[in-house]
Design an enzyme around this catalytic site. Structure first.
Site, PDB file in Angstrom:
ATOM      1  N   TYR A  27      27.537 -65.531  -9.636  1.00  0.00           N
ATOM      2  CA  TYR A  27      27.627 -66.918  -9.166  1.00  0.00           C
ATOM      3  C   TYR A  27      29.037 -67.448  -9.425  1.00  0.00           C
ATOM      4  O   TYR A  27      29.558 -67.290 -10.531  1.00  0.00           O
ATOM      5  CB  TYR A  27      26.628 -67.812  -9.916  1.00  0.00           C
ATOM      6  CG  TYR A  27      25.533 -68.315  -9.010  1.00  0.00           C
ATOM      7  CD1 TYR A  27      25.841 -68.946  -7.812  1.00  0.00           C
ATOM      8  CD2 TYR A  27      24.193 -68.156  -9.344  1.00  0.00           C
ATOM      9  CE1 TYR A  27      24.845 -69.389  -6.973  1.00  0.00           C
ATOM     10  CE2 TYR A  27      23.182 -68.603  -8.500  1.00  0.00           C
ATOM     11  CZ  TYR A  27      23.520 -69.225  -7.308  1.00  0.00           C
ATOM     12  OH  TYR A  27      22.545 -69.659  -6.470  1.00  0.00           O
ATOM     13  N   GLU A  72      30.317 -70.771  -7.991  1.00  0.00           N
ATOM     14  CA  GLU A  72      30.530 -72.060  -7.327  1.00  0.00           C
ATOM     15  C   GLU A  72      31.855 -72.676  -7.776  1.00  0.00           C
ATOM     16  O   GLU A  72      32.175 -72.673  -8.963  1.00  0.00           O
ATOM     17  CB  GLU A  72      29.377 -73.016  -7.643  1.00  0.00           C
ATOM     18  CG  GLU A  72      28.209 -72.753  -6.712  1.00  0.00           C
ATOM     19  CD  GLU A  72      26.884 -73.055  -7.337  1.00  0.00           C
ATOM     20  OE1 GLU A  72      26.710 -72.672  -8.506  1.00  0.00           O
ATOM     21  OE2 GLU A  72      26.040 -73.655  -6.661  1.00  0.00           O
ATOM     22  N   ASP A 104      39.191 -73.134  17.162  1.00  0.00           N
ATOM     23  CA  ASP A 104      38.164 -72.195  16.716  1.00  0.00           C
ATOM     24  C   ASP A 104      38.473 -70.869  17.407  1.00  0.00           C
ATOM     25  O   ASP A 104      38.140 -70.669  18.576  1.00  0.00           O
ATOM     26  CB  ASP A 104      36.781 -72.725  17.114  1.00  0.00           C
ATOM     27  CG  ASP A 104      35.673 -71.730  16.774  1.00  0.00           C
ATOM     28  OD1 ASP A 104      35.988 -70.577  16.432  1.00  0.00           O
ATOM     29  OD2 ASP A 104      34.490 -72.112  16.865  1.00  0.00           O
ATOM     30  N   THR A 118      35.468 -66.614  12.675  1.00  0.00           N
ATOM     31  CA  THR A 118      34.596 -65.680  11.970  1.00  0.00           C
ATOM     32  C   THR A 118      35.491 -64.524  11.550  1.00  0.00           C
ATOM     33  O   THR A 118      36.616 -64.368  12.044  1.00  0.00           O
ATOM     34  CB  THR A 118      33.487 -65.145  12.893  1.00  0.00           C
ATOM     35  OG1 THR A 118      34.075 -64.729  14.117  1.00  0.00           O
ATOM     36  CG2 THR A 118      32.443 -66.202  13.163  1.00  0.00           C
ATOM     37  N   LYS A 122      34.593 -60.377  14.144  1.00  0.00           N
ATOM     38  CA  LYS A 122      34.756 -60.031  15.564  1.00  0.00           C
ATOM     39  C   LYS A 122      36.001 -59.151  15.705  1.00  0.00           C
ATOM     40  O   LYS A 122      36.039 -58.083  15.133  1.00  0.00           O
ATOM     41  CB  LYS A 122      34.813 -61.310  16.404  1.00  0.00           C
ATOM     42  CG  LYS A 122      33.503 -62.129  16.335  1.00  0.00           C
ATOM     43  CD  LYS A 122      33.527 -63.298  17.297  1.00  0.00           C
ATOM     44  CE  LYS A 122      32.198 -64.019  17.369  1.00  0.00           C
ATOM     45  NZ  LYS A 122      32.055 -65.097  16.389  1.00  0.00           N
ATOM     46  N   ARG A 166      30.707 -59.838   8.190  1.00  0.00           N
ATOM     47  CA  ARG A 166      30.151 -61.005   8.864  1.00  0.00           C
ATOM     48  C   ARG A 166      30.410 -62.246   7.993  1.00  0.00           C
ATOM     49  O   ARG A 166      29.971 -62.286   6.837  1.00  0.00           O
ATOM     50  CB  ARG A 166      28.646 -60.778   9.046  1.00  0.00           C
ATOM     51  CG  ARG A 166      27.961 -61.613  10.057  1.00  0.00           C
ATOM     52  CD  ARG A 166      26.703 -60.917  10.536  1.00  0.00           C
ATOM     53  NE  ARG A 166      27.069 -59.859  11.462  1.00  0.00           N
ATOM     54  CZ  ARG A 166      27.364 -60.034  12.748  1.00  0.00           C
ATOM     55  NH1 ARG A 166      27.305 -61.232  13.275  1.00  0.00           N
ATOM     56  NH2 ARG A 166      27.695 -59.017  13.511  1.00  0.00           N
TER      57      ARG A 166
HETATM   58  N1  DSN Z   1      27.555 -65.354  18.685  1.00  0.00           N
HETATM   59  C1  DSN Z   1      28.976 -65.417  18.861  1.00  0.00           C
HETATM   60  C2  DSN Z   1      29.421 -64.750  20.103  1.00  0.00           C
HETATM   61  O1  DSN Z   1      28.819 -63.767  20.454  1.00  0.00           O
HETATM   62  O2  DSN Z   1      30.375 -65.182  20.720  1.00  0.00           O
HETATM   63  C3  DSN Z   1      29.495 -66.791  18.780  1.00  0.00           C
HETATM   64  O3  DSN Z   1      28.920 -67.436  17.745  1.00  0.00           O
END
Ligand code: DSN
Length: 460
Positions: free
Chosen positions: A45, A47, A219, A246, A249, A255
């Site tokens: 933990y 925090e 974003d 994120t 990707k 993730r």
């Molecule tokens: N689920 C993602 C995508 O495939 O673009 C976006 O959140």
């Protein structure tokens, strides 16, 4: 007794090895990233935050073996942080170097959490946020009516023009009409490179008109790896205050989410004035305790490993190849009669208008391609009037197959198989009837599997 879950993981390994992953938001992480994710750091933990003092020297501190038993000062609420603090500092330092940011919050559990925290850091309930509308290619968390974001804030959407580019005129008009607190550039189905400079100028005009600061937010979840690899412009170099992403990707990490920002970095314990200069501190407070509890330090460690990989020269080559592959695939598809939204791609992502190309919808094509081991997703087009479950298009991309080592020659083969599957779909009226063509699909599936097995999946 072995848990059934492990049998299912073994099955999933086979699926990932024998098929080709074309979902543009998916990727394969390295064995090292996997190792960090599956580590005992999940037991801890933490925090709060590590101290931000001296960040920027963390990698050299490490390489010079200066890491000692000394406990660093921190802003945590639990003891036992001496290792975790250093891991999180490494992640922050590497993220800042990758994206030219003054500060990085590496704790968001996902892209949605990252966006939520930025809105919460800067806005009051009811404040206006200007972002790309969902049908134009925007993301759910940019104000889709079914989400918390729309429940709390007042989203106004700008669209795309007939070339599939951002309709900057629409953006400017709405910015000057609606008095937004945030102007947001981001998307999950958009194939052009945004003109960040132009958006920055629109912000300035709106600030002048309304007499208050407006947060410029990007974003970049889809293209963060392309930015890190230097093949896509970085919004933080064009006057943007904040970039969310994120990490799983194109960036090829675990993730999770990440928030990068420009401005003052200081203790999150003291509430600062709400100014753009203080946005890094406001964001830290908005992530924890604002919207999240304990950080996932095993994931933060894996983020640090992935950022370290993205800082290597080989990642630049990877990013270049993603774009080359996407462009070749798009051109091949076009030559075979596929109609592409925006006429092609400038990044890693392709949106096929199935209805215009062949007269069937995206869902039937997604299902048929699944039957041959090619995975992608049905996706709405800006002009779509149908519901989210029967969109006219499919979305695909090249980050995952490029990680496996597929290049231009394989893109041409892939396009050919996609056309073969499309030809079968043309003769099929319903999804249920796809099964009648199983022999034809099986033949293509064998070819897909043979090619897929020539290319390793990292970490398996
Ligand atoms: N689920 C993602 C995508 O495939 O673009 C976006 O959140």
């Amino acid at each position: 007794m072995k848990d059934l879950v492990f049998d299912l993981i073994s099955q999933e390994k086979i699926r990932q090895k024998e098929g080709l992953e074309l979902i543009p938001s998916e990727n394969y992480v390295s064995a090292e990233v996997l190792k960090a994710m599956g580590s005992i750091l999940t037991n801890k933990y933490s925090e709060g935050y590590p101290s931000f003092e001296g960040i920027g020297d963390v990698d050299s501190e490490w390489s010079e073996k200066k890491i000692t038993e000394e406990v660093l000062p921190n802003y945590r609420y639990y003891g036992g942080q001496k290792n975790v603090d250093r891991i999180e500092r490494l992640a922050i330092d590497r993220a800042c170097r990758l994206f030219h940011a003054d500060h990085a919050n590496v704790q968001p559990h996902s892209g949605a959490q990252a966006n939520t925290a930025v809105y919460y850091a800067w806005c009051e309930p009811g404040d206006r946020i200007l972002g790309m509308s969902l049908p134009a290619g925007g993301h759910l968390t940019h104000g889709a009516p079914v989400t918390l974001s729309a429940h709390i804030y007042d989203f106004v959407g700008y669209g795309v023009d007939s070339d599939g580019d951002i309709d900057y005129k629409d953006m400017e008009e709405k910015a000057l009409e609606t008095d937004p607190k945030i102007i947001l550039v981001g998307y999950s189905a958009f194939m052009k490179i945004p003109d960040f400079k132009r958006v920055s100028e629109i912000r300035k005009k709106a600030e002048k008109k309304f007499g208050h600061e407006i947060l410029l937010m990007a974003d970049m979840a889809h293209v963060a790896g392309l930015i890190a690899g230097g093949v896509h412009p970085n919004p933080l170099d064009f006057g943007f205050d904040v970039m969310t992403t994120t990490t799983h990707k194109t960036l090829r990490g675990p993730r999770g989410g990440l928030i990068l920002s420009k401005g003052n970095v200081a203790s999150p314990l003291k509430k600062p004035a709400r100014t753009l200069e203080n946005i890094p501190i406001l964001i830290d407070r908005a992530v924890f305790p604002g919207t999240q509890g304990g950080p996932l330090e095993h994931i933060i460690a894996a983020k640090a490993v992935a950022f370290g990989e993205a800082l290597q020269p080989s990642f630049k080559k990877y990013a270049e190849q993603i774009v080359k592959n996407a462009k070749v695939l798009a051109e091949e598809l076009k030559a075979l009669g596929f109609v592409l939204q925006g006429g092609g791609t400038e990044n890693h992502l392709i949106l096929i208008d199935c209805m215009k190309s062949f007269g069937f919808d995206g869902k039937i094509y997604e299902k048929a391609l699944d039957m041959v081991g090619l995975t992608l997703n049905a996706n709405a087009l800006p002009t779509d009037k149908g519901g989210a479950f029967r969109p006219s298009g499919v979305r695909l991309g090249t980050p995952a197959i490029t990680t496996r080592g597929l290049k231009e020659a394989e893109m041409k083969i892939l396009a050919g198989w996609m056309k073969e599957v499309a030809d079968i779909c043309k003769e099929t009226e319903t999804e249920e009837k796809l099964a009648n063509s199983i022999d034809k699909f099986d033949k293509i599936a064998e070819k897909v599997k043979a090619l897929a097995l020539e290319f390793m999946v990292p970490g398996i």
